[in-house]
Design a protein around this motif. Structure first.
Motif, PDB file in Angstrom:
ATOM      1  N   ALA A  32       2.535   1.791  -3.423  1.00  0.00           N
ATOM      2  CA  ALA A  32       1.876   1.403  -4.848  1.00  0.00           C
ATOM      3  C   ALA A  32       0.935   3.571  -4.681  1.00  0.00           C
ATOM      4  CB  ALA A  32       0.147   1.058  -4.438  1.00  0.00           C
ATOM      5  N   ARG A  33       1.385   3.993  -3.511  1.00  0.00           N
ATOM      6  CA  ARG A  33       0.974   5.627  -2.862  1.00  0.00           C
ATOM      7  C   ARG A  33       1.859   6.406  -3.830  1.00  0.00           C
ATOM      8  NH1 ARG A  33       2.043   8.457   1.091  1.00  0.00           N
ATOM      9  NH2 ARG A  33       2.547   6.782   2.971  1.00  0.00           N
ATOM     10  N   SER A  81       1.053  -1.022  -0.272  1.00  0.00           N
ATOM     11  CA  SER A  81      -0.317  -0.269  -0.260  1.00  0.00           C
ATOM     12  C   SER A  81       1.031   1.018   0.333  1.00  0.00           C
ATOM     13  CB  SER A  81      -0.808   0.406   1.235  1.00  0.00           C
ATOM     14  OG  SER A  81      -0.290  -0.255   2.048  1.00  0.00           O
ATOM     15  N   SER A  91       0.741  -4.069  -8.021  1.00  0.00           N
ATOM     16  CA  SER A  91       1.212  -4.398  -9.720  1.00  0.00           C
ATOM     17  C   SER A  91       2.994  -4.704  -9.018  1.00  0.00           C
ATOM     18  CB  SER A  91       1.504  -2.937  -9.953  1.00  0.00           C
ATOM     19  OG  SER A  91       0.203  -2.174  -9.489  1.00  0.00           O
ATOM     20  N   HIS A 139       2.379   6.147  -7.270  1.00  0.00           N
ATOM     21  CA  HIS A 139       1.340   5.607  -8.225  1.00  0.00           C
ATOM     22  C   HIS A 139       0.952   4.612  -8.864  1.00  0.00           C
ATOM     23  CE1 HIS A 139       2.305  10.798  -8.219  1.00  0.00           C
ATOM     24  NE2 HIS A 139       1.705  10.200  -7.037  1.00  0.00           N
ATOM     25  N   VAL A 140       0.856   3.690  -8.820  1.00  0.00           N
ATOM     26  CA  VAL A 140       0.562   2.078  -9.117  1.00  0.00           C
ATOM     27  C   VAL A 140      -0.313   1.426  -8.230  1.00  0.00           C
ATOM     28  CG1 VAL A 140       2.929   1.770 -10.347  1.00  0.00           C
ATOM     29  CG2 VAL A 140       2.575   0.651  -7.743  1.00  0.00           C
ATOM     30  N   ARG A 141      -1.419   0.757  -9.043  1.00  0.00           N
ATOM     31  CA  ARG A 141      -1.916  -0.066  -8.221  1.00  0.00           C
ATOM     32  C   ARG A 141      -1.340  -1.054  -7.170  1.00  0.00           C
ATOM     33  NH1 ARG A 141      -6.128  -1.849 -12.096  1.00  0.00           N
ATOM     34  NH2 ARG A 141      -6.861  -0.055 -13.415  1.00  0.00           N
ATOM     35  N   ARG A 142      -1.851  -1.686  -5.969  1.00  0.00           N
ATOM     36  CA  ARG A 142      -1.014  -1.883  -5.052  1.00  0.00           C
ATOM     37  C   ARG A 142      -1.713  -3.460  -5.497  1.00  0.00           C
ATOM     38  NH1 ARG A 142      -4.150  -3.778   1.059  1.00  0.00           N
ATOM     39  NH2 ARG A 142      -2.218  -4.522   1.355  1.00  0.00           N
TER      40      ARG A 142
END
Length: 250
Positions: A190-191, A187, A199, A194-197
């Motif tokens: 990702a934050r 998490s 990924s 700027h990617v999805r959790r």
């Protein structure tokens, strides 16, 4: 065969982009043109194009012809260069932001890598690195206690910690040991990136030492997929394996 077909098309397009057939800023042919060129369905072509978009080579906007964004960012291990030295040498715009600096006891893994007594103090630094204004890598570094005061002096936006240590304190990296694998983005990663959790992130862990073999840092770097390609050159002349022409017995 269908699953590998889109990868074959993606590789062909990648070679065309890197070879200059489609320079930065140009448009790729339409999906229908690409489908005709490779005698493939538009769905297969769409999958191939999505691969290149995920690598950052082309724009990801749907409903229009894709724009070539950049050439491949290739970082060679042939020389011991910091991330900033490599990026600046290649002409990329690089910036950095130190997010946290914490003095704490070393973990067992950090103690082993830095050859410190169990529980010895280290400086733990988390830093976000950007290429051409986009988040590219999250860096978590354990600095040996003898280096920590020099790192604490640096501003949060210091572009290259290793360059600063060399110039201001004569602490120069001469040896690097690298481990490379892939991990899913948590998490926090990702934050910040700027990617999805979940990924995939390319992880490079490396130990940096002085010419005398004294450990400076143990670092866990996590790169956005497609942000950087690592390059390694090998030669049989330097390999411990013996190769001989002739018949194989046995």
């Amino acid at each position: 065969m269908a699953a590998s077909r889109y990868l074959q098309i993606a590789e062909a397009l990648r070679r065309s982009i890197l070879g200059g057939e489609y320079p930065v800023g140009s448009q790729l042919p339409s999906e229908s043109d690409l489908a005709a060129r490779w005698s493939a369905s538009r769905g297969t072509v769409r999958q191939a194009v999505a691969v290149l978009a995920s690598e950052g080579l082309i724009g990801s906007r749907q409903g229009a012809r894709r724009i070539v964004l950049r050439r491949e960012r290739r970082h060679s291990f042939a020389e011991l260069n910091s991330f900033a030295q490599w990026a600046q040498g290649e002409g990329y715009e690089i910036s950095s932001r130190i997010l946290t600096r914490t003095r704490r006891p070393a973990t067992p893994a950090e103690s082993t890598r830095l050859t410190l007594p169990p529980g010895a103090g280290i400086l733990y630094v988390v830093r976000l690195r950007l290429l051409d204004g986009e988040p590219a890598m999250l860096e978590r570094t354990a600095y040996a206690d003898w280096v920590a005061p020099a790192v604490e002096e640096l501003p949060d936006d210091c572009v290259s910690i290793m360059n600063s240590l060399a110039e201001a304190h004569g602490i120069v990296a001469h040896y690097g040991d690298h481990l490379i694998d892939a991990v899913p983005a948590g998490s926090v990663d990702a934050r910040l990136l700027h990617v999805r959790r979940g990924s995939p992130l390319l992880r490079q862990r490396h130990l940096t030492c002085t010419a005398a073999g004294r450990p400076i840092e143990w670092t866990d770097d996590r790169y956005v997929a497609g942000a950087v390609t690592f390059s390694v050159s090998n030669s049989a002349d330097t390999s411990p394996l013996s190769r001989r022409a002739g018949r194989l017995d046995g």
